[in-house]
Design a protein around this motif. Structure first.
Motif: not given
Length: 281
Positions: A66-71, A77-78
């Motif tokens: 599982r991955t998540s990327m917060e920018m 914030r997305v």
């Protein structure tokens, strides 16, 4: 008198034998304790453990991820999320990446299918104007972040190889992730150092990231199980995207579980790869 000396000698001999036995037991107990302590010391030696983490994943074979990327950019914030499988032995993975809703509130983005391989990233449903049955191929050594950010999910093996560049780390104790007790390490890694120690398929991508990010220093939190396998890995990247004067902060999280799960990832044939221009959404 002789009988008395014999009895004393017998008692002395018995006492010496008992002392010898106790000493032997104490030495054995000490040796066992020392062995366990040494093993714990090895397990808790942060830099050595982290430097070997990528090799441990190769030995594990495969897993689900599982991955998540917060920018964070412009006060907004997305978060981009993904799920899939990864074959560490062959460095191939398949992810389904879900994009966040756009500023207008539109949520009907089709998931992006990503195939990860040494040196290349293949994406389907990526970019306007690309036929739905075609793949876009990206050479990871030519992009400024080495596919640590571009795909919306960090390549799990590349993420692990970043730890080869760890130059400071400390052990923070144990916690539980997905019902598994893990050891928590926190530190910083240098992408230039990591690129020099990385496997051939990752070296060029990490070297590109070392040059392309705002800084080659990457803070991280790593969570490893009792076999030394990464269960969760968090990186904090900083890069310049050309439109922002200040660096953009990206937090990438990779979770690995169900080790040994089948992860056959065939790559698309050349005829299915799109060679035209990709329009911006």
């Amino acid at each position: 008198m002789a009988d008395r000396r014999q009895r004393q000698h017998g008692r002395t001999g018995s006492a010496m034998a008992m002392a010898g036995l106790m000493a032997g037991l104490w030495t054995g107990a000490t040796a066992c304790s020392g062995g366990a302590a040494a093993e714990d010391a090895r397990a808790l030696d942060p830099l050595d453990t982290l430097h070997r983490a990528a090799d441990t994943l190769v030995a594990a074979g495969s897993s689900r991820t599982r991955t998540s990327m917060e920018m964070a950019t412009g006060g907004t914030r997305v978060t981009i999320r993904g799920t899939g499988v990864y074959d560490f032995a062959h460095r191939r993975g398949r992810l389904k990446v879900l994009l966040p809703q756009d500023p207008a509130g539109r949520t009907d983005h089709r998931p992006i299918t990503e195939l990860i391989s040494p040196g290349a990233l293949f994406m389907k449903n990526r970019g306007a104007g690309v036929p739905s049955d075609k793949w876009v191929r990206v050479d990871t050594a030519t992009i400024s972040d080495g596919n640590l950010v571009t795909g919306g999910a960090t390549d799990p093996y590349t993420a692990a190889e970043v730890l080869r560049g760890a130059h400071s780390a400390r052990y923070l104790g144990t916690t539980v992730i997905d019902d598994t007790e893990v050891r928590h390490y926190r530190g910083t890694a240098d992408l230039t150092k990591a690129s020099k120690a990385a496997s051939p398929g990752t070296r060029a991508a990490l070297a590109a990231a070392a040059e392309g990010f705002a800084t080659a220093t990457v803070p991280f939190d790593a969570y490893l199980d009792d076999k030394g396998r990464i269960r969760k890995l968090e990186h904090r990247f900083s890069f310049l995207n050309g439109r922002e004067q200040s660096p953009v902060s990206v937090s990438s999280t990779t979770v690995l579980y169900d080790f040994g799960t089948p992860a056959n990832v065939p790559l698309p044939p050349k005829k299915d790869i799109y060679a035209g221009r990709i329009a911006e959404d």
